[in-house]
Each structure stands twice: as structure tokens, then as C-alpha cells.
Scaffold this motif. Structure first.
Motif, PDB file in Angstrom:
ATOM      1  N   TYR A   1       8.852  -7.851  -2.256  1.00 38.36           N
ATOM      2  CA  TYR A   1       8.281  -8.073  -3.582  1.00 38.36           C
ATOM      3  C   TYR A   1       8.717  -6.994  -4.562  1.00 38.36           C
ATOM      4  CZ  TYR A   1       5.428 -11.798  -1.646  1.00 38.36           C
ATOM      5  OH  TYR A   1       5.020 -12.978  -1.064  1.00 38.36           O
ATOM      6  N   ALA A   2       8.905  -5.760  -4.077  1.00 38.02           N
ATOM      7  CA  ALA A   2       9.405  -4.696  -4.958  1.00 38.02           C
ATOM      8  C   ALA A   2      10.815  -5.021  -5.436  1.00 38.02           C
ATOM      9  CB  ALA A   2       9.385  -3.361  -4.216  1.00 38.02           C
ATOM     10  N   ALA A   3      11.660  -5.488  -4.515  1.00 37.68           N
ATOM     11  CA  ALA A   3      13.019  -5.878  -4.899  1.00 37.68           C
ATOM     12  C   ALA A   3      12.979  -7.039  -5.889  1.00 37.68           C
ATOM     13  CB  ALA A   3      13.820  -6.261  -3.652  1.00 37.68           C
ATOM     14  N   ALA A   4      12.023  -7.957  -5.707  1.00 40.72           N
ATOM     15  CA  ALA A   4      11.892  -9.093  -6.620  1.00 40.72           C
ATOM     16  C   ALA A   4      11.466  -8.629  -8.008  1.00 40.72           C
ATOM     17  CB  ALA A   4      10.891 -10.092  -6.052  1.00 40.72           C
ATOM     18  N   LEU A   5      10.499  -7.739  -8.091  1.00 37.46           N
ATOM     19  CA  LEU A   5      10.040  -7.234  -9.380  1.00 37.46           C
ATOM     20  C   LEU A   5      11.156  -6.506 -10.118  1.00 37.46           C
ATOM     21  CD1 LEU A   5       6.521  -5.925  -8.289  1.00 37.46           C
ATOM     22  CD2 LEU A   5       6.968  -7.876  -9.793  1.00 37.46           C
TER      23      LEU A   5
ATOM     24  N   GLN B   1       3.223  -2.207 -10.825  1.00 32.04           N
ATOM     25  CA  GLN B   1       2.921  -3.613 -10.584  1.00 32.04           C
ATOM     26  C   GLN B   1       2.634  -3.871  -9.105  1.00 32.04           C
ATOM     27  OE1 GLN B   1       6.543  -5.267 -12.220  1.00 32.04           O
ATOM     28  NE2 GLN B   1       5.485  -5.979 -14.080  1.00 32.04           N
ATOM     29  N   LEU B   2       3.454  -3.287  -8.243  1.00 30.97           N
ATOM     30  CA  LEU B   2       3.262  -3.500  -6.809  1.00 30.97           C
ATOM     31  C   LEU B   2       1.934  -2.917  -6.351  1.00 30.97           C
ATOM     32  CD1 LEU B   2       4.768  -4.664  -4.326  1.00 30.97           C
ATOM     33  CD2 LEU B   2       5.572  -2.342  -3.875  1.00 30.97           C
ATOM     34  N   SER B   3       1.586  -1.718  -6.846  1.00 27.23           N
ATOM     35  CA  SER B   3       0.313  -1.089  -6.472  1.00 27.23           C
ATOM     36  C   SER B   3      -0.851  -1.967  -6.887  1.00 27.23           C
ATOM     37  CB  SER B   3       0.194   0.291  -7.121  1.00 27.23           C
ATOM     38  OG  SER B   3       1.214   1.158  -6.662  1.00 27.23           O
ATOM     39  N   SER B   4      -0.755  -2.546  -8.075  1.00 26.90           N
ATOM     40  CA  SER B   4      -1.823  -3.420  -8.562  1.00 26.90           C
ATOM     41  C   SER B   4      -1.946  -4.666  -7.696  1.00 26.90           C
ATOM     42  CB  SER B   4      -1.541  -3.803 -10.011  1.00 26.90           C
ATOM     43  OG  SER B   4      -2.493  -4.743 -10.479  1.00 26.90           O
ATOM     44  N   MET B   5      -0.813  -5.281  -7.369  1.00 32.50           N
ATOM     45  CA  MET B   5      -0.836  -6.483  -6.534  1.00 32.50           C
ATOM     46  C   MET B   5      -1.413  -6.176  -5.158  1.00 32.50           C
ATOM     47  SD  MET B   5       2.928  -7.839  -7.676  1.00 32.50           S
ATOM     48  CE  MET B   5       3.091  -9.049  -6.382  1.00 32.50           C
ATOM     49  N   MET B   6      -1.070  -4.996  -4.632  1.00 26.62           N
ATOM     50  CA  MET B   6      -1.558  -4.639  -3.297  1.00 26.62           C
ATOM     51  C   MET B   6      -3.026  -4.233  -3.313  1.00 26.62           C
ATOM     52  SD  MET B   6       1.887  -2.701  -1.929  1.00 26.62           S
ATOM     53  CE  MET B   6       1.264  -2.270  -0.310  1.00 26.62           C
ATOM     54  N   GLN B   7      -3.541  -3.888  -4.483  1.00 19.84           N
ATOM     55  CA  GLN B   7      -4.995  -3.687  -4.576  1.00 19.84           C
ATOM     56  C   GLN B   7      -5.726  -4.995  -4.309  1.00 19.84           C
ATOM     57  OE1 GLN B   7      -6.252  -1.836  -8.219  1.00 19.84           O
ATOM     58  NE2 GLN B   7      -5.024   0.011  -7.876  1.00 19.84           N
TER      59      GLN B   7
END
Length: 864
Positions: free
Chosen positions: A509-513, A675-681
Motif C-alpha cells: 500500500y505504501a508503494a501504491a500511495l 497516509q499509511l499511518s492513518s490507514m493503519m490506525q
């Protein structure tokens, strides 16, 4: 008469001349003999002096000394040494200790030129009388023998010793020679030098030694094994008293001190009368053993430098957090083990012939290899077996009149025994479970602080690991590599390579973002078929169901495999692979689509370090177990923290304050990290870790669960703006852990238990907003942008790069991952229900999706 007198006078003169001639003859021969003796002796000394070792090297002597590891709070954690030696400069050795050794070994040390002629003559006289041969070697000669010569007993070595001693006295001071001696001399029990010996025998510093204790140490160089404080106590006390008498006669102690010392008993660590200084240290664990392994690779001198270099190592470990990590992991491993109901048998066995008396079984139990590093667990041996209970002897616990017992009722968790010839079903008698000589682990069960009973415990067959680190500095705060280091030294945090499963998905997902996706991008959760190696791979979701289109956030929150595969296919596995390698998860990751679901193998150590980069805004961070290493002289030879500081050298601060800068490289876009940190929350608050982590902690923690095929590996990794931590659980030989074994259910509670301790001093959870970004409210089910005043369970605030945010009422891009789909596929579904909506495809076109899709619409290009 005159004639007679003349003749008598002539005879007298002739006799006198004869006597004088004889004396002259004798003197001549003696002189000649002396000259010849001197010449011969000189020749011998010249002959042996030609090829002697260079005594001047002693001026640069650096003895092999032990290295010590200190925790972040300055407490000694461990020691590493091949020869237990603590170098102490001569001016720091108390006069009492120096006086004891001088009195015992060489009381004329400060007067002789390197050899003691009087002592040598006395030794020869004693030998001629047939008395016990006494040593005549001075301290200088002993130093030459120990440092430059071998230990053979021969005239040749004594000649070399004398020559070197005279030479050494001309180049080294007396104090230099005494310093070498008192730091090199072997004093038994693997102790070299007086400082190490003081700790070994009396658990004291040199300053704390009494005259009697100093005298005992000074008695040891003669023959340490002959003066063991327990086996040879009588000889040891006799030799100690001799040294005390010499100390008194030489003026090092007073008459009163002498009398008190003579009357004192010899109380040592070896006799059990003094608590060992080693006992005050924590047991060696995974953390310090990993320091040994990693420093062996980093130090110029390798592991040998650690064991001999006298290094001072400041570790990063936080003792409180380390204890919390060990406790949390052990509790979950034991809980899972007891739920299986399988008894694996004793940890060791003791022969029945040693159990006849208390002294016998205590000695045998102490020698057993039962682990002693699990808090609250104590080794015990079965002494008798009855119908419903077994009487046990417990290490360190005194027997009472009634004895100590393990009852069959306490073992009601056991449903099956798997232990050689006693294997079977649920035990109905104590004899089916225990045998005399079994060494088992027990724990005291208390209620309200009152002892209730002893309970049987066993080392779980399942294993795991836990690790936590500071996301900014890389300092590893805690590391537990298994249930018990003394049971298994294999560190599963750093050495076990396992499949991370879904805990790898954040890298996809990080690579996608980074590739144009946003948290609101719509990805299809529908069947996928991939041809690989002539075979068809059909990945499925954990539930074996598919849910239609959903925002990217939902894919990570609910750990949707099919969405992840479509994303990876769309952006290309080359990007995913490059991302994982850049963050250190793999060194060379194959570009296989299955790796998007965590099919590759890596370590917990690497995974936690990579998650730390999610937490610190995308900066490169290297995990370290060591803050600083100093050599024996206090010089820093390794420092992990490479941050610079302008103005830190000033003695006073006037005006501008010091400024610290961080040279860490940015390896991830800060917007992507946010963004990734927020999604993983969302994973923790309402996703796969909601019940085991989010509900317990109630703070904004980001994380991801991971469970591999057949539940062989279970993971949970999480992070905050300050700390990243992760857990792995699985059998060492991978096999199915059974139904209900998921990352959230197995590792989630371990993470939560640990974080309850770690969060006490955590501080703020706020993350700085990256520049050129905006916050937008989105419907988390549809990805549709909502008004700024929208509220409700479906509303989530997402961060967008400025200019990439959807317009109010609009949607993010639509992604099918390269797999063809029918045009009547619903855009999204709230869990399993659906409705129609308008989609914006990746090429910018808009299309209306009907509410009732055909079966073919949900297929993957018609291949499934």
C-alpha cells in the motif's frame, strides 16, 4: 747453642716461606677459579641473553580484561570474558592489599635489583639441609616468567628469568612491575588479578577487603587449587594466617588487627556464606547475547575484542520495558500451550540414588539444566509419588514438616501426555503423570498475598519473539527472542526467518500511495487467477468470500487479500520489491505476486525496523542494541547516534540555543508515511486488531496483523510517533497452530500488554502535517468526498496531496488491478450490501455502475 738457635730460626723461616707459598698458591688458584667462574658465568649469561624476549614490550602491555554491558539506566547487565580480569592501576590498589602480597611473595621487593640474593642463599641452605624447598623468585622474576617465559622448572628458565628481571628493573619502575603482577596473577576460580579475585571470593571491591581477606588472596599465587576455601579450608586458613603474621611483622597491620584477623573465619562465595556478585547480575538473556553477536561483526577485533578488550558497552535496553516484553510474550505462549492440553514431560531427570537425603537431591537439582530465568518459576524434583499427588523438593525452598506437593487436580489442564513410554490420555493418577527423579517447573499460587499451593508449569512447545524500538533513534528498547534463553538460546527476533503474511501488506500500500493511489482510491475485491509456472494461483480472502469494490483504506483495515493482489498487479511487483528492499525487509526480494501477501521470509528484527520508518515520517533508521562502546581507557570507539549539534560545545548559552540536526535519509515520502499511518490506525480501531489491541489501549496506534496460510505464523506489528513494536508466534518447525490462531488473537494481546507499560511516559500522539497537503472528509465505505461538517460512523478524515483531493460528492480513482471486469459491477459495498454509484476510472472516464451485477461481472477476466 748459638748454632742450634740459628738452625731453628732457619727452619722457622723455611716453614713461614712454605706457608706463604701455599697461601699464594691457594690464592692464585682461587683467583684463577674466580676469574674462570666469572668468565664461565658471564659466558652462560651472554649465551642465554642473546635470544631473550623484548622486556620493553611490558611497558605497552594491555592485559585481557573482561567487558561489561550496562543498561540505558547505567546498571550492569552482563559481563563477557575469557579470563575474568578487571585491570586496576597500581595507585588505585589499597596499601593493605599491596602489603599482603609483598609480605607473602617478596617483602624486599622495593630494595632488591630484580633478584633477592639473600632469599636465594636461604633457599639453597634449606635445600642442603633436606628441608622443604622454598621458592626464591621475586615478584619481578614472577612477572618475567608469567609474561615472557614458559612455566617449565629448569635452570635454563631461572637464568633467563634473572637476566630479564635485571633488565626490567632498569626500564620499569617498581610500581609498574607490581601493577603488572597484581593484574596478571592467577588466583583461582578463573580469576586473574586482585580486583577480579576480590569479587569472585568475597563479592567486594578492593577497598572493602578486610586484612584477613586480603591475606587469603595473597596466599593464592603459591597454588590456588591447594587453598580452595571449601575443599582445602584448613590449609587455606593456615596459609592465610602465615601471611597475616608476615603483614604484622612488616608493619602493614597493627597487633590488634592481626589478632582479630587470625580469629576470623574464612567466609567466601564458594562456601555459600557470601552472595556472589554474579548473582546480583540479571541472567544472561537474548538482548545481551545479541549484543555479543552484533558487536562481534562491528568491532575491528571481532568477538575476541569483546571478550578480552575491557570494553564498556552502553546498551539501549530499558529494563522496565524488557521485563514487560518478556512477561507479555511468556504469558501468551503459556496460555496457548495450556489450551492445547498436552504435557511434554519433565525438563530433566535425576537418578533415584541421589535422592536419598536432602543434601543429595539439592546438589543434583542444582546441577540440572532446568531453566531459571522465568520469573516466578522454580525447578523442583519429584521425591515420592502417591495416588493423587507427588511430593517434591524445591530449589531454594526449605522443606517444612508436611512437605511440598503437586496435586493431580492442579494438572486438570492436561488432556494428553506426550512423553515417551508414559504417553497417553488424560492422567487419572499422579503415577501416570510423575515419576521419582522428574525435574519439573513449579510456581507458587497465591491469593490475597497468601500462599495456596504449588502449580505445575512447563516450557511451551510453541515459541515466539517480541521487539520494541524508538522510531527516531533506532534504539532497541526491548527484545525477547523466545520463552526462555536458558532453555533455548536461539533468538527468534533476529535469527528466525518466517513468512510475515498480511503484516507485509503495508509495503504494498505504501508503494501504491507513492504511485498515484490515495486512501480513497476504489479497488475491486473480487476473485483473481494468476498463471505462474504452468499452474493457476487463486488467492482468496481469509473468509473465503469477496466483497466488491471498496476504498484502499478498507483493504488494509480488513486485510483483504484480493484487493492487495490487484493493487500489486496494477503498480507492478518491481515497485513493491524496491520498496521492501529500501526499507530493509528483504535484501533481494523476488518479484513474485505471492510476495504481496507475505509469502517471502524475513525476521521480526527487520520488520519492526521497517515499521519504525512508517512511524517517524519516512526517515531511514538503523536499529541498534548499543548506544556507545568505550575501550579500557574510556575512548569512544563506536557511537550509534550520528546526529550533529551546533553550539553544544559552549560552556554557557547566551542568545542562540544549540541546534541538533539529523542526517537520516528520507526513504519514504512524508505524505505517504502519514497516509499509511492513518490507514493503519483503522486496523487497530475497527479492523483485524480492534478487539485485542484497540479496545484495550484506546489511543491512536497504527498496526497490522499477519497470519500465513494454514496459520503457521502469526504476527502483529504496531507503532506510534515514538515507539514501534512487533510480535511473532509460531512453532520452530512450522505447522498449523489450529483454529482461531491469528495474528490478532495470538500476538495482539502481547503487543497490548507491553504497550500498557510503554505508554505510561509516551506523551503526545500528534503527527506533524506534511506541507502542501489538505485534510478532507471521506465516506470510508464508498470513498466519496463528504462536506467538511459531515459526521458519523462512516466518516473518516483523509490526508491528500494538494490538488489530488476529490471534489465534494466526487470519488477517487477506480482500480481493477489489470483484471477485466464487467461494466455492471457495483462500485462499493457496505460490508456485504451494495448500491449503485458513479465511478471515475484511472483514465479519467466516468461510468455508472448498475446495482445488480451478473455472475460474469465478478469473475476475473472470465478465468475464475
Amino acid at each position: 747453642m748459638t748454632h742450634l738457635l740459628r738452625r731453628a730460626g732457619n727452619r722457622a723461616q723455611s716453614g713461614a716461606r712454605g706457608t706463604l707459598n701455599f697461601i699464594g698458591f691457594l690464592f692464585s688458584w682461587l683467583s684463577l677459579g674466580l676469574i674462570m667462574g666469572v668468565l664461565v658465568l658471564g659466558g652462560i649469561f651472554y649465551l642465554y641473553a642473546r635470544d631473550l624476549p623484548d622486556h620493553q614490550q611490558l611497558a605497552q602491555y594491555e592485559p585481557a580484561t573482561l567487558s561489561r554491558i550496562y543498561s540505558a539506566r547505567g546498571l550492569i547487565m552482563d559481563e563477557f570474558a575469557r579470563e575474568r580480569r578487571i585491570f586496576t592501576p597500581i595507585d588505585e590498589i589499597p596499601d593493605l592489599v599491596k602489603g599482603a602480597f609483598l609480605s607473602a611473595e617478596d617483602k624486599n621487593f622495593y630494595e632488591h635489583p630484580g633478584f633477592d640474593l639473600r632469599g636465594m642463599v636461604a633457599a639453597m641452605v634449606q635445600a642442603a639441609r633436606g628441608e622443604t624447598l622454598r621458592g626464591a623468585s621475586t615478584i619481578t622474576q614472577q612477572v618475567m616468567k608469567n609474561f615472557l617465559l614458559d612455566g617449565e622448572r629448569s635452570a635454563t628458565r631461572k637464568i633467563k628469568e634473572l637476566i630479564l628481571s635485571v633488565r626490567a628493573e632498569s626500564t620499569l619502575s617498581k610500581d609498574d612491575i607490581l601493577e603488572l603482577y597484581m593484574n596478571e596473577i592467577f588466583l583461582g576460580q578463573n580469576s586473574y588479578g586482585v580486583t577480579a579475585a576480590a569479587q569472585t571470593y568475597f563479592a567486594k571491591t578492593l577497598e572493602e577487603l578486610t586484612p584477613a581477606e586480603a591475606a587469603y588472596l595473597a596466599a593464592m599465587p603459591k597454588a590456588p587449587s591447594n587453598y580452595h576455601p571449601v575443599r582445602e579450608k584448613e590449609a587455606a586458613v593456615s596459609r592465610r594466617d602465615f601471611v597475616l603474621r608476615e603483614m604484622f611483622e612488616n608493619g602493614y597491620i597493627t597487633a590488634e588487627e592481626f589478632e582479630d584477623a587470625i580469629a576470623s573465619d574464612l567466609l567466601t562465595v564458594q562456601s555459600g556464606d557470601v552472595l556472589s556478585s554474579r548473582d546480583a547480575l540479571p541472567s544472561r538473556d537474548y538482548f545481551t547475547d545479541e549484543i555479543r553477536r552484533q558487536l562481534g561483526e562491528k568491532l575491528e577485533g571481532g568477538e575476541d575484542e569483546l571478550f578480552t578488550g575491557g570494553l564498556t558497552v552502553r546498551a539501549t535496553v530499558d529494563p522496565e520495558l524488557q521485563a514487560a516484553a518478556a512477561k507479555a510474550l511468556r504469558a501468551r505462549l503459556e496460555e496457548y500451550d495450556r489450551s492445547r492440553g498436552v504435557y511434554l514431560g519433565p525438563v530433566a531427570t535425576i537418578g533415584a540414588d541421589t535422592l536419598t537425603d536432602e543434601s543429595g537431591w539439592r546438589t543434583a537439582l542444582a546441577a540440572s539444566r532446568a531453566p531459571r530465568d522465568v520469573v516466578g518459576w522454580i525447578p523442583a524434583v519429584v521425591l515420592e509419588v502417591g495416588e493423587s499427588s507427588a511430593r517434591i523438593g524445591i530449589e531454594g525452598v526449605e522443606d517444612d514438616e508436611d512437605g511440598h506437593f503437586l496435586t493431580l487436580g492442579d494438572a486438570d489442564w492436561i488432556g494428553r501426555i506426550r512423553d515417551g513410554d508414559r504417553s497417553g490420555g488424560k492422567p487419572t493418577t499422579a503415577g501416570a503423570l510423575y515419576r521419582v527423579g522428574d525435574v519439573v517447573m513449579v510456581k507458587a499460587i497465591t491469593e490475597g498475598g497468601e500462599f495456596q499451593r504449588w502449580s505445575l508449569r512447563q516450557i511451551p512447545e510453541i515459541e515466539g519473539a517480541f521487539m520494541a524500538m524508538d522510531v527516531t533513534t533506532g534504539r532497541v528498547l526491548a527484545m525477547q527472542g523466545g520463552f526462555s534463553y536458558q532453555h533455548s538460546v536461539f533468538n527468534r527476533a533476529t535469527q528466525a526467518t518466517r513468512q510475515p503474511g498480511s503484516s507485509f501488506k503495508p509495503f504494498v500500500y505504501a508503494a501504491a500511495l507513492d504511485s498515484g493511489y490515495t486512501p480513497a482510491s476504489i479497488v475491486v475485491d473480487a476473485p483473481v487467477e494468476v498463471e505462474s509456472g504452468g499452474e493457476i494461483w487463486r488467492p482468496t480472502n481469509s473468509s473465503n468470500r469477496f466483497y466488491g469494490p471498496a476504498p484502499l483504506r478498507t483493504g488494509i483495515e480488513q486485510s483483504r487479500n484480493l484487493m492487495t493482489v490487484r493493487v500489486a498487479q496494477d503498480i507492478g511487483m518491481d515497485r513493491v520489491s524496491a520498496y521492501a528492499e529500501r526499507l530493509g525487509v528483504y535484501d533481494d526480494m523476488p518479484e513474485y505476486l505471492s510476495y504481496a501477501l507475505g509469502a517471502g521470509e524475513t525476521t521480526l528484527f527487520k520488520m519492526v525496523a521497517a515499521y519504525a520508518m512508517f512511524g517517524n515520517g519516512g526517515k531511514r533508521v538503523e536499529p541498534t542494541l548499543v548506544d556507545r562502546v568505550q575501550d579500557r581507557y574510556g575512548r569512544t570507539i563506536y557511537r550509534h547516534d550520528q546526529r550533529g549539534c551546533r553550539g553544544c560545545e559552549a560552556e554557557e548559552f547566551a542568545g542562540e540555543l544549540p541546534w541538533i540536526w539529523d542526517p537520516a535519509r528520507q526513504v519514504m515520502d512524508p505524505v505517504t508515511a502519514y497516509q499509511l499511518s492513518s490507514m493503519m490506525q483503522g486496523v487497530v480501531s475497527r479492523g483485524t486488531a480492534a478487539s485485542t489491541v484497540g479496545a484495550r489501549l484506546g489511543v491512536p496506534i497504527s498496526g497490522k496483523t499477519g497470519t500465513t496460510n494454514d496459520a503457521k505464523d502469526a504476527w502483529f506489528l504496531g507503532f506510534t510517533p515514538r515507539i514501534a513494536a512487533g510480535c511473532y508466534i509460531g512453532f520452530d518447525t512450522p505447522r498449523n497452530m489450529g483454529s482461531g490462531a491469528y495474528g490478532g488473537t495470538l500476538c495482539g494481546p502481547v503487543f497490548a500488554d507491553f504497550m500498557e507499560v510503554a505508554l505510561k511516559d509516551h506523551g503526545s500522539f500528534e503527527r506533524p502535517q506534511p506541507p502542501n497537503t489538505v485534510f478532507v472528509k471521506i465516506d470510508r465505505f464508498t470513498g466519496q468526498r463528504l462536506p467538511d461538517n459531515a459526521s458519523g460512523e462512516q466518516v473518516v478524515t483523509e490526508l491528500f496531496r494538494r490538488g489530488e483531493e476529490p471534489s465534494v460528492g466526487g470519488y477517487g480513482t477506480f482500480v481493477d488491478g489489470g483484471f477485466a471486469m464487467g461494466a455492471d459491477l457495483p462500485l462499493f459495498s457496505r460490508e456485504e450490501g451494495g448500491q449503485s454509484a458513479q465511478s471515475v476510472t484511472r483514465d479519467g472516464q466516468r461510468k455508472v455502475i448498475r446495482t445488480s451485477p451478473s455472475f460474469g461481472t465478478l469473475s476475473s477476466g472470465g478465468l475464475y
